[in-house]
Design a protein around this motif. Structure first.
Motif, PDB file in Angstrom:
ATOM      1  N   VAL A  51       1.173 -34.385 -47.125  1.00 43.79           N
ATOM      2  CA  VAL A  51       0.295 -33.254 -46.812  1.00 43.79           C
ATOM      3  C   VAL A  51      -0.496 -32.917 -48.067  1.00 43.79           C
ATOM      4  N   VAL A  52      -1.799 -32.718 -47.906  1.00 44.65           N
ATOM      5  CA  VAL A  52      -2.597 -32.253 -49.041  1.00 44.65           C
ATOM      6  C   VAL A  52      -2.927 -30.789 -48.771  1.00 44.65           C
ATOM      7  N   TYR A  53      -2.522 -29.935 -49.701  1.00 36.65           N
ATOM      8  CA  TYR A  53      -2.776 -28.500 -49.526  1.00 36.65           C
ATOM      9  C   TYR A  53      -3.196 -27.916 -50.866  1.00 36.65           C
ATOM     10  N   GLY A  54      -4.364 -27.286 -50.879  1.00 37.02           N
ATOM     11  CA  GLY A  54      -4.894 -26.724 -52.133  1.00 37.02           C
ATOM     12  C   GLY A  54      -5.034 -27.794 -53.197  1.00 37.02           C
ATOM     13  N   GLY A  55      -5.369 -29.010 -52.795  1.00 35.66           N
ATOM     14  CA  GLY A  55      -5.587 -30.091 -53.764  1.00 35.66           C
ATOM     15  C   GLY A  55      -4.299 -30.762 -54.242  1.00 35.66           C
ATOM     16  N   HIS A  56      -3.146 -30.266 -53.788  1.00 31.31           N
ATOM     17  CA  HIS A  56      -1.863 -30.837 -54.233  1.00 31.31           C
ATOM     18  C   HIS A  56      -1.249 -31.700 -53.127  1.00 31.31           C
TER      19      HIS A  56
END
Ligand code: F6P
Length: 489
Positions: A244-249
């Motif tokens: 999962v990519v969330y807020g660039g992380h």
């Protein structure tokens, strides 16, 4: 030392050379308790402790956990530090002190009255109290602060355990972007439909997405987690990469099926002490020669204990030839008794056992021996070895280690495992008799089949099961997580 342990130690030394390792869990690996005036150290019977204690022994590091023993403060220094193992210290246990109110809100409250029933589909309604949630956040912060005191802003691996600490990964990353964080979720992750009722679902998901690696027992729970994120957050789930990519992380979501120390249990089940205990069980409870069934569980409503007792009742109704010539021993270890649902279950089980024993009693014989107390491992291994069958009838379970312990202790290959299809273990232990605990008639017939199965088939099934657990043991679990961490460094 067995090969797996040697490999794990070598890997731990190589991987962790550059960065210290911090393991974090609610339950501590060593508990100091007071009996009369004497302080003793106890190790909780936990697969996680079995797996991670050797890693920390090999490479040093810190284990941060709630200091819950009544002599824990006395045994620690002013910073909550205790060198462990006590007989030959190799790493530091850092105890986090919680007030009674904090333990109530964080552990009994949000963790075990909210998240536990939310994640286990056992038809118990989760209780969500704002005060519990506030305390849960506060305690997660307390853990984050304790870890920061230990590592400052240096690079480190932090390996967090379980649903008590879902907010910790993000808190850690915000304080120190140099940490690599993994969290292993030891219970199931439900489908998005079930999860969406949690009032603080977004904060929980955001907390977990602070991880670099998020582990579940089986692929199915990974998929449920990714589906939940997809439903609840503006995130980019990558199903191909299970990430999962969330807020660039990026958070990689992976399955790591936990297990037991197969070699150690096999050896411990094959001792003169266990042989003696087998005789004692037989004599004390007048167990029949064959036809012994067992169940070994924490007294938890997810374990399907009433369901299996009802199946035994039905089995005796349908097969009266077993009256007087069959015994089922149920061990129920008291657990989380501050939570009302757990107390209710204890009463319900007592009630059902009483009813069934009254109904089928013949002279001094009764079909169920129910022991609501903790037993030491050699006692349990003796019972595993006496049993023709062991029932694991969880309504929902992340993995279930009793199933794997029973297999590991079954050195004579003469036992049958009846295993609920709703456990993670059912995906690995294919030669068990797979059961549905909700189907009483079907389960009662499986009991009959287990008792009448040819010895040849019993042996063939158990041999394959033992190969599976031998191969996929607890050291493999720790090893595969360490390998993933080392690739991120
Ligand atoms: O299955 C989740 C788990 O946390 C296990 O790791 C542990 O053995 C069990 O539940 C009991 O947990 P506790 O007594 O720490 O609440």
């Amino acid at each position: 030392m067995v090969q797996n342990q040697v490999t794990l130690r070598r890997l731990a030394r190589q991987t962790l050379r550059s960065r210290p390792l911090v393991v974090v869990s609610n339950r501590e690996p060593y508990i100091h308790t007071r009996h009369n005036d004497e302080v003793t150290v106890m190790r909780p019977a936990s697969g996680m402790v079995v797996a991670l204690d050797p890693v920390l022994r090999a490479c040093g590091g810190i284990w941060v956990a709630h200091g819950s023993g009544d002599a824990d403060q006395q045994a620690a220094d002013a910073r909550g530090h205790v060198p462990v193992p006590p007989e030959n210290p190799a790493y530091t246990l850092r105890r986090v002190w919680l007030s009674k109110e904090q333990e109530e809100g964080y552990y009994y409250g949000f963790s075990n009255s909210g998240l536990w029933p939310l994640c286990h589909i056992a038809y118990r309604r989760p209780i969500f109290e704002k005060s519990h949630w506030d305390t849960y956040r506060e305690v997660n912060e307390l853990f984050a602060q304790s870890i920061a005191e230990e590592i400052g802003d240096q690079p480190a691996f932090v390996f967090v355990q379980d649903y008590h600490l879902a907010l910790l990964p993000r808190m850690l990353k915000e304080r120190n972007p140099n940490v690599i964080v993994a969290l292993f979720w030891h219970i199931p992750w439900p489908n998005p439909e079930a999860f969406r009722i949690c009032p603080w679902k977004k904060a929980l998901l955001e907390g977990l997405l602070g991880c670099d690696i998020l582990g579940f027992h089986v692929r199915y729970h990974c998929n449920n987690f990714i589906d939940t994120v997809d439903r609840e957050l503006e995130a980019l789930p990558d199903r191909e990469m299970t990430a999962v990519v969330y807020g660039g992380h990026i958070t990689k979501v992976r399955s790591f099926p936990i297990s037991v120390d197969f070699a150690a249990i096999t050896a411990a089940a094959d001792t003169p002490q266990v042989a003696r205990l087998m005789k004692q069980w037989r004599a004390k409870y007048k167990l029949p020669r064959n036809n012994i069934g067992i169940g070994v569980d924490r007294l938890d409503y997810t374990k399907g204990i009433p369901e299996r007792l009802r199946a035994i009742d039905r089995f005796l109704e349908n097969h009266p030839e077993y009256v007087g010539n069959f015994v089922f021993v149920q061990i129920g270890v008291p657990s989380r008794t501050h939570v009302a649902e757990y107390r209710k279950l204890g009463e319900e089980v007592e009630e059902i056992v009483g009813q069934i024993n009254r109904k089928h009693r013949k002279g001094v014989w009764k079909p169920i021996v129910y022991l609501a107390e903790h037993h030491e491992p050699p006692d349990i291994y003796a019972l595993y070895r006496l049993a023709r069958f062991c029932i694991v009838s969880s309504l929902h379970d992340g993995m279930n280690l009793v199933a794997k312990e029973f297999v590991s202790a079954n050195i004579k290959e003469d036992g049958v495992l009846l295993l609920s299809r709703f456990t993670g273990a059912a995906r690995q232990l294919r030669q068990a008799m797979i059961i549905n605990p909700y189907a009483v008639d079907e389960l009662s017939e499986s009991i009959y089949t287990a008792l009448t199965m040819s010895d040849k088939e019993v042996q063939a099934r158990m041999r394959r099961l033992r190969e599976t657990v031998r191969e996929n043991n607890i050291y493999k679990w720790a090893e595969s997580i360490l390998r993933k961490l080392s690739r991120l460094a």
